[in-house]
Write an enzyme that holds these catalytic residues in place. Structure first.
Site: not given
Length: 252
Positions: A144, A157
């Site tokens: 990501s 995250y």
């Protein structure tokens, strides 16, 4: 890629978003694809998008070792080998929760899915790729933008995505003797259900709420396919694909 040359892919999180787009891209290119995820209904919907494709639907919670073992056993029983793992399953977790208010169970859920799940799937892929003939294969981890730079209130995250980068590097090194190539794609603002809120307003580092541009998830899928179809002698170690005008480059 004709039927005799068809390669075998395992795509986790294949019931929606990036996983669905990549699975569809590979199926349309002639790959045989195992669709893994927690919701069989959405996996069947993915399979239905390419009805002529060679699909295997396997209900899988990647955080459960027995589920992962069952997934790879089912793939080998059906297709005989594994050429590609797209390690994609993941969750944002509770969005917008300050770290001091974050429940441990919420932290643990994100870690179990994003990091432990990626490890378990990679471990199973390694075992199969090392033993099969011809030996080798490829693993592509879905990192990501948050593997580089966090958003506000995103500790679980962001931590797991940074850890995934370390896992990618370590697996890439460990895979060399066995012809296992390992890379990572870091995606910024692909248009999926998970990112729908970004188009209406996302919290910025300065505390403001601002809409962010997104890109077509099909552009991500084509990038993954390019990485997947390289010969094993070549590897995209890290790729970053993002909406051109998103605030990432100047984030903060």
């Amino acid at each position: 890629m004709n039927a005799k040359q068809s390669k075998i892919a395992v795509v986790t999180g294949a019931g929606s978003g990036v996983g669905r787009a990549v699975a569809v891209e590979l199926l349309r290119a002639g790959w045989s694809v195992a669709l893994a995820g927690r919701r069989p209904r959405t996996l069947e919907e993915t399979a239905g998008l390419v009805p002529e494709g060679a699909c295997l639907v396997v209900r899988t919670d990647v955080a459960q070792p027995d589920d992962v073992a069952g997934l790879f056993a089912a793939v080998v029983a059906r297709f005989g080998r594994v050429d590609l793992l797209f390690n994609n399953a993941g969750t944002f977790g509770p969005g917008g929760v300050p770290v001091e208010d974050l429940a441990y169970d919420a932290w643990r859920h994100v870690v179990d899915t994003n990091l432990n799940g990626a490890f378990l799937c990679a471990q199973a892929a390694f075992r199969q790729m090392k033993e099969q003939e011809p030996q080798g294969g490829r693993i592509i981890n879905n990192g990501s933008i948050s593997a580089h730079t966090p958003r506000p209130n995103s500790a679980p995250y962001t931590a797991t995505k940074h850890a995934l980068t370390g896992l990618t590097k370590s697996l890439s090194l460990d895979g060399r003797p066995y012809g296992i190539a390992v890379g990572q794609i870091d995606i910024g603002n692909a248009a999926t259900d998970m990112t729908a809120r970004m188009q209406t307003g996302a919290l910025q580092a300065n505390g403001e709420i601002a809409p962010e541009p997104v890109m077509d998830v099909a552009d991500v899928a084509r990038t993954v396919r390019h990485m997947a179809e390289l010969p094993l002698a070549a590897n995209v170690q890290f790729a970053t694909v993002l909406a051109t005008t998103m605030p990432y480059v100047g984030r903060g």
